[in-house]
Design an enzyme around this catalytic site. Structure first.
Site, mmCIF file in Angstrom:
data_model
loop_
_atom_site.group_PDB
_atom_site.id
_atom_site.type_symbol
_atom_site.label_atom_id
_atom_site.label_comp_id
_atom_site.label_asym_id
_atom_site.label_seq_id
_atom_site.Cartn_x
_atom_site.Cartn_y
_atom_site.Cartn_z
ATOM 1 N N GLY A 1 -2.490 20.674 -14.484
ATOM 2 C CA GLY A 1 -2.363 19.277 -14.085
ATOM 3 C C GLY A 1 -1.122 18.664 -14.697
ATOM 4 O O GLY A 1 -0.636 19.125 -15.731
ATOM 5 N N SER B 1 5.532 1.695 -10.079
ATOM 6 C CA SER B 1 6.025 2.886 -10.743
ATOM 7 C C SER B 1 6.688 2.482 -12.058
ATOM 8 O O SER B 1 7.774 1.920 -12.055
ATOM 9 C CB SER B 1 7.044 3.528 -9.793
ATOM 10 O OG SER B 1 7.611 4.636 -10.372
ATOM 11 N N TRP C 1 -7.852 5.685 -6.849
ATOM 12 C CA TRP C 1 -7.864 6.537 -5.638
ATOM 13 C C TRP C 1 -9.046 7.504 -5.725
ATOM 14 O O TRP C 1 -9.660 7.851 -4.711
ATOM 15 C CB TRP C 1 -6.567 7.343 -5.488
ATOM 16 C CG TRP C 1 -5.296 6.589 -5.189
ATOM 17 C CD1 TRP C 1 -4.078 6.824 -5.771
ATOM 18 C CD2 TRP C 1 -5.057 5.548 -4.219
ATOM 19 N NE1 TRP C 1 -3.122 5.978 -5.243
ATOM 20 C CE2 TRP C 1 -3.693 5.187 -4.290
ATOM 21 C CE3 TRP C 1 -5.879 4.880 -3.312
ATOM 22 C CZ2 TRP C 1 -3.127 4.187 -3.485
ATOM 23 C CZ3 TRP C 1 -5.324 3.877 -2.513
ATOM 24 C CH2 TRP C 1 -3.973 3.545 -2.602
ATOM 25 N N ASP D 1 -4.107 10.946 -4.754
ATOM 26 C CA ASP D 1 -3.948 9.909 -3.720
ATOM 27 C C ASP D 1 -4.296 10.436 -2.328
ATOM 28 O O ASP D 1 -4.709 9.681 -1.448
ATOM 29 C CB ASP D 1 -2.502 9.389 -3.664
ATOM 30 C CG ASP D 1 -1.802 9.284 -4.998
ATOM 31 O OD1 ASP D 1 -2.179 10.023 -5.930
ATOM 32 O OD2 ASP D 1 -0.863 8.501 -5.121
ATOM 33 N N ASP E 1 1.587 11.422 3.320
ATOM 34 C CA ASP E 1 1.035 10.072 3.430
ATOM 35 C C ASP E 1 0.792 9.598 4.863
ATOM 36 O O ASP E 1 0.863 8.391 5.152
ATOM 37 C CB ASP E 1 1.932 9.075 2.681
ATOM 38 C CG ASP E 1 1.735 9.198 1.179
ATOM 39 O OD1 ASP E 1 0.586 9.418 0.754
ATOM 40 O OD2 ASP E 1 2.718 9.084 0.433
ATOM 41 N N THR F 1 1.090 14.596 -14.749
ATOM 42 C CA THR F 1 1.192 13.261 -14.173
ATOM 43 C C THR F 1 2.542 13.111 -13.508
ATOM 44 O O THR F 1 3.480 13.867 -13.767
ATOM 45 C CB THR F 1 1.005 12.161 -15.232
ATOM 46 O OG1 THR F 1 0.688 10.946 -14.530
ATOM 47 C CG2 THR F 1 2.259 11.939 -16.080
HETATM 48 N N1 GLY Z 1 0.283 6.865 -3.363
HETATM 49 C C1 GLY Z 1 1.326 6.461 -4.218
HETATM 50 C C2 GLY Z 1 0.938 5.384 -5.143
HETATM 51 O O1 GLY Z 1 -0.217 5.049 -5.290
HETATM 52 O O2 GLY Z 1 1.849 4.826 -5.756
#
Ligand code: GLY
Length: 388
Positions: A219, A349, A237, A161, A101, A221
């Site tokens: 893939g 989250s 994103w 992301d 990040d 999640t």
């Molecule tokens: N890049 C982490 C999120 O979007 O939570």
């Protein structure tokens, strides 16, 4: 193409009003959040102060720079400079930077500060961050690994992301004259796009590769509801990521992919145009929203408008203005007593029976939701030079 005929668009006066509020809120926050940063998400509507050690801290500094662009208030400039110094110390001392990040951290803070006020500390820090990011590149597999130690199969994956972390690499090549950053970004984009976008233009959050051969594996999640669903923010994103991929590579195929990924996002919106946290859910589901996804998508759409044919621009501009109007009318903070953030009803989250996520920052403000709302408003207010 889906249209939202009965939905209003934000107008110039409302854009100014929204930016004026954001500017005031950010100025009010400076005493508490100059030497400290805002936490990734609010609790009960209020951010608490934290050290500069999360992947999200750059968004707060980015908000300060956007407010500075709007009002020119020197207190904002001084706060931005203090925070850039903190980012330089962070990268020099490698504090919580063993992940991908670096763009989210260093583009809206240090690249922005370099572009806006010529900050030499910002330039130095951002180049060190780009160096840090390319260390996560796997030549076998040709991708930048998102998280964790580099030698473990359970970490051998990219995430959608990361498309937003790549502009830092293009910027570093431009600044240093060294093509290595750009070359890695281009390889990663190619690998990511070939694997995370499904047949129906929905997207995987993360994608694994075989450690021995680098071949695409599967893939999965992490933050979405289930494997095979479309996590709302991941799709957003993807929208912004495709616009940036086109900006930096000029490859026509990314325009087509942008249109398809965007159409999937738009056709899965509920009545008020602000998505639930996973696009699996819609009106009538007892699930939280992720308002940040609407802001991120609006920014991506506004970026892509610049590169579309004139006859295509109107459709996308209108959609972006409708998305931001929905946020302004029903999600933006209007009263400083109720929150020290900018936009309510985001989800960082959310746990489900099928994902590996924790449950935090649900139905709260979050830093990127606030940042991208301001970025979208700024893009509609004036010609804006990207921090990305
Ligand atoms: N890049 C982490 C999120 O979007 O939570």
């Amino acid at each position: 193409m889906i249209t939202f005929e009965n939905k209003p668009e934000i107008n110039a006066e409302e854009i100014k009003d929204a930016l004026t509020f954001c500017n005031r809120q950010i100025l009010n926050n400076l005493p508490q959040f100059t030497d400290k940063f805002q936490k990734a998400y609010s609790e009960g509507g209020f951010y608490q102060p934290v050290e500069n050690d999360d992947w999200t801290c750059g968004f707060w500094t980015g908000e300060i720079w956007l407010a500075y662009e709007f009002s020119g208030d020197e207190r904002l400039k001084a706060a931005g400079e203090t925070q850039i110094h903190s980012f330089l110390e962070r990268i020099e001392n490698k504090i919580a930077v063993d992940h991908h990040d670096m763009g989210f951290l260093y583009s809206p803070s240090c690249v922005a500060g370099y572009k806006l006020i010529g900050s030499s500390e910002g330039r130095k820090a951002a180049i060190l961050a780009a160096d840090q990011l390319i260390r996560r590149y796997h030549p076998i597999g040709e991708f930048i690994q998102a998280w964790g130690p580099m030698d473990a199969p359970e970490n051998y994956r990219l995430i959608i992301d990361c498309l937003l972390n790549l502009p830092l690499l293009y910027w570093a090549s431009e600044e240093t004259g060294d093509a290595k950053y750009r070359e890695i970004a281009e390889k990663h984009i190619h690998t990511a796009v070939a694997n995370v976008i499904r047949e129906d233009a929905s997207t995987w959050h993360t994608f694994f590769f075989d450690m021995e051969t680098g071949a695409p594996d599967h893939g999965a999640t992490c933050q979405g509801y289930r494997d095979g669903s479309a996590w709302a923010r991941g799709q957003a994103w993807g929208v912004y990521g495709m616009a940036l991929a086109y900006k930096y590579t000029g490859r026509e195929e990314y325009i087509t992919l942008f249109k398809r990924v965007t159409e999937y996002f738009l056709t899965h919106l509920p009545e008020d145009m602000v998505p639930f946290w996973d696009l699996e859910f819609t009106d009538g589901d007892d699930q939280p929203r992720d308002s940040s996804s609407a802001s991120i998508a609006a920014c991506g759409i506004l970026e892509m408008v610049k590169y579309l044919k004139p006859e295509e621009q109107g459709y996308y501009k209108k959609i972006a203005r409708q998305l931001v109007k929905a946020l302004y009318d029903h999600y933006a903070v209007k009263d400083m007593e109720s929150s020290n953030g900018l936009v309510l009803h985001s989800t960082y989250s959310n746990h489900s029976p099928y994902n590996t996520c924790n449950h935090y920052g649900v139905d709260e403000c979050n830093l990127w939701g606030d940042y991208f709302y301001m970025e979208a408003l700024t893009r509609m207010d004036k010609e804006w030079e990207l921090y990305w």
